[in-house]
Design an enzyme around this catalytic site. Structure first.
Site, mmCIF file in Angstrom:
data_model
loop_
_atom_site.group_PDB
_atom_site.id
_atom_site.type_symbol
_atom_site.label_atom_id
_atom_site.label_comp_id
_atom_site.label_asym_id
_atom_site.label_seq_id
_atom_site.Cartn_x
_atom_site.Cartn_y
_atom_site.Cartn_z
ATOM 1 C CB SER A 158 -5.246 1.293 13.892
ATOM 2 O OG SER A 158 -6.114 2.329 14.312
ATOM 3 N N GLY A 179 0.827 -1.210 0.000
ATOM 4 C CA GLY A 179 0.000 0.000 0.000
ATOM 5 C C GLY A 179 0.854 1.250 0.000
ATOM 6 C CB ALA A 180 4.218 1.837 -1.101
ATOM 7 C CE1 TYR A 194 -8.431 0.115 9.923
ATOM 8 C CE2 TYR A 194 -8.594 1.329 11.985
ATOM 9 C CZ TYR A 194 -7.921 1.043 10.812
ATOM 10 O OH TYR A 194 -6.738 1.680 10.531
ATOM 11 C CB THR A 239 -8.779 -6.157 11.242
ATOM 12 O OG1 THR A 239 -8.799 -4.722 11.173
ATOM 13 C CG2 THR A 239 -10.071 -6.718 10.669
ATOM 14 C CG ASN A 252 0.906 1.054 4.960
ATOM 15 O OD1 ASN A 252 0.642 1.768 5.923
ATOM 16 N ND2 ASN A 252 0.534 1.375 3.719
ATOM 17 C CB ILE A 272 -2.146 9.298 10.006
ATOM 18 C CG1 ILE A 272 -1.594 8.579 11.260
ATOM 19 C CG2 ILE A 272 -1.015 9.857 9.144
ATOM 20 C CD1 ILE A 272 -0.746 9.404 12.194
HETATM 21 P P1 NAP Z 1 -4.837 5.084 2.394
HETATM 22 O O1 NAP Z 1 -4.387 6.481 2.251
HETATM 23 O O2 NAP Z 1 -6.280 4.742 2.236
HETATM 24 O O3 NAP Z 1 -3.972 4.190 1.389
HETATM 25 C C1 NAP Z 1 -4.204 2.806 1.336
HETATM 26 C C2 NAP Z 1 -3.089 2.148 0.577
HETATM 27 O O4 NAP Z 1 -3.274 0.727 0.642
HETATM 28 C C3 NAP Z 1 -3.064 2.513 -0.889
HETATM 29 O O5 NAP Z 1 -1.728 2.500 -1.326
HETATM 30 C C4 NAP Z 1 -3.858 1.370 -1.532
HETATM 31 O O6 NAP Z 1 -3.478 1.151 -2.892
HETATM 32 C C5 NAP Z 1 -3.393 0.216 -0.675
HETATM 33 N N1 NAP Z 1 -4.298 -0.931 -0.638
HETATM 34 C C6 NAP Z 1 -5.584 -0.975 -0.229
HETATM 35 N N2 NAP Z 1 -6.065 -2.238 -0.307
HETATM 36 C C7 NAP Z 1 -5.052 -2.994 -0.788
HETATM 37 C C8 NAP Z 1 -4.916 -4.363 -1.101
HETATM 38 N N3 NAP Z 1 -5.924 -5.217 -0.944
HETATM 39 N N4 NAP Z 1 -3.730 -4.804 -1.579
HETATM 40 C C9 NAP Z 1 -2.688 -3.943 -1.759
HETATM 41 N N5 NAP Z 1 -2.752 -2.643 -1.467
HETATM 42 C C10 NAP Z 1 -3.923 -2.169 -0.998
HETATM 43 O O7 NAP Z 1 -4.445 4.468 3.833
HETATM 44 P P2 NAP Z 1 -3.489 5.047 4.977
HETATM 45 O O8 NAP Z 1 -4.267 5.996 5.788
HETATM 46 O O9 NAP Z 1 -2.179 5.425 4.430
HETATM 47 O O10 NAP Z 1 -3.351 3.733 5.878
HETATM 48 C C11 NAP Z 1 -2.275 2.839 5.748
HETATM 49 C C12 NAP Z 1 -2.300 1.873 6.934
HETATM 50 O O11 NAP Z 1 -2.277 2.621 8.155
HETATM 51 C C13 NAP Z 1 -3.554 1.008 7.012
HETATM 52 O O12 NAP Z 1 -3.214 -0.288 7.458
HETATM 53 C C14 NAP Z 1 -4.401 1.707 8.050
HETATM 54 O O13 NAP Z 1 -5.295 0.832 8.693
HETATM 55 C C15 NAP Z 1 -3.343 2.235 8.989
HETATM 56 N N6 NAP Z 1 -3.777 3.382 9.787
HETATM 57 C C16 NAP Z 1 -4.186 4.539 9.197
HETATM 58 C C17 NAP Z 1 -4.598 5.598 10.010
HETATM 59 C C18 NAP Z 1 -5.065 6.907 9.448
HETATM 60 O O14 NAP Z 1 -5.645 7.701 10.224
HETATM 61 N N7 NAP Z 1 -4.858 7.219 8.203
HETATM 62 C C19 NAP Z 1 -4.582 5.454 11.399
HETATM 63 C C20 NAP Z 1 -4.158 4.265 11.952
HETATM 64 C C21 NAP Z 1 -3.745 3.232 11.134
HETATM 65 P P3 NAP Z 1 -4.220 1.920 -4.140
HETATM 66 O O15 NAP Z 1 -3.698 3.339 -4.118
HETATM 67 O O16 NAP Z 1 -3.780 1.155 -5.332
HETATM 68 O O17 NAP Z 1 -5.692 1.868 -3.866
#
Ligand code: NAP
Length: 242
Positions: free
Chosen positions: A137, A7-8, A150, A153, A85, A183
């Site tokens: 998270s 998910g980069a 969520y 998980t 991630n 974030i």
């Molecule tokens: P985001 O902005 O929604 O980005 C999600 C990323 O994951 C994108 O690169 C997406 O790819 C990829 N992805 C989604 N489903 C996938 C799959 N099945 N296989 C491969 N790649 C996949 O998310 P984020 O906020 O950066 O979150 C990243 C991680 O941090 C997650 O595990 C989330 O639960 C955790 N987190 C986030 C927050 C927050 O507030 N943002 C807080 C706590 C934890 P595409 O671009 O190709 O769709």
């Protein structure tokens, strides 16, 4: 040294991929749909003088994950660091929950992490060294209405981090986690404005976190400062969980 970040293409994963490149790693940039964004991340990494590879793979699909690790290890020479991630969120109160939403969350947030950890461990065991960092998270330890699935998980991710750390220590592989609070990424886009305000007022530091701050924590976990730590999940939440 080579890192694979799932998910980069966006958000936290992108920040981690860029930070790892800054630390001198060649990086495999995984994504599922957003090819253009992933290519841009790879271009930024190449501009920093590192090698980069974009790989489309749904992490919940075991065969796709196997193929991804085969490609990354062959083209970049092994895997030293995995940042697990890629995750999804689909906030729903219990009574609004559908089987489809439940299955998707479990498949990406739990199965996906195991598929990637398994393939990474197989590569790292050969070298007798490596590090797996699981992005969890704050919801893994803090009850937020609507986030039952969520949270479950992410609590599973914390348990996985501890268990895999114990299983893999003998092979020189450490496994740690980071549990971010809110974030600022696309993942927060679905939250209504007044809900965001309410979340903000419950954060002692009075602000949301930045993807780069999570990436800095990843860098810290890779540094000698944490060389004796394994199995732990670091809360990075501006005090939200206190
Ligand atoms: P985001 O902005 O929604 O980005 C999600 C990323 O994951 C994108 O690169 C997406 O790819 C990829 N992805 C989604 N489903 C996938 C799959 N099945 N296989 C491969 N790649 C996949 O998310 P984020 O906020 O950066 O979150 C990243 C991680 O941090 C997650 O595990 C989330 O639960 C955790 N987190 C986030 C927050 C927050 O507030 N943002 C807080 C706590 C934890 P595409 O671009 O190709 O769709």
């Amino acid at each position: 040294m080579v890192a694979l970040v799932t998910g980069a293409s966006r958000g936290i994963g992108k920040a981690c991929a860029l930070k790892l490149a800054d630390l001198g790693y060649d990086v495999a940039v995984n994504y599922v749909r957003n090819r253009e964004a992933a290519e841009e991340v790879a271009e930024e990494i190449r501009a920093m003088g590192r090698r980069a590879l974009t790989i489309a793979a749904d992490t919940s699909d075991e065969a796709a994950v196997r193929a991804m690790f085969r490609t990354a290890a062959a083209e970049l020479s092994g895997i030293d660091v995995l940042v697990n991630n890629a995750g999804v969120v689909d906030d729903r109160y219990l009574l609004m929950l559908t089987e489809e939403s439940l299955d998707k969350s479990l498949a990406v947030n739990i199965k996906g992490y195991f598929h990637c950890a398994q393939q990474a461990a197989l590569k790292m065991m050969k070298k007798k060294s490596g590090m797996i960092i699981n992005i969890s998270s704050v919801s893994s330890v803090l009850a937020i209405p609507g986030q039952g699935v969520y949270s479950a998980t992410k609590a599973a991710v914390n348990a996985m981090t501890a268990t895999l750390a114990k299983e893999l220590a003998r092979y020189g592989i450490r496994v740690n986690g980071i549990a971010p609070g809110f974030i600022q990424t696309d993942m927060m886009e679905h939250i209504p404005a007044e809900q965001k305000e309410a979340y903000l007022s419950s954060i002692p530091m009075g602000r949301f976190g930045k993807p780069a701050e999570v990436a800095e924590a990843v860098a810290a976990l890779l540094s000698p400062a944490f060389s004796y730590m394994t199995g732990q999940t670091l809360l990075l939440d501006g005090g939200l969980s206190l």
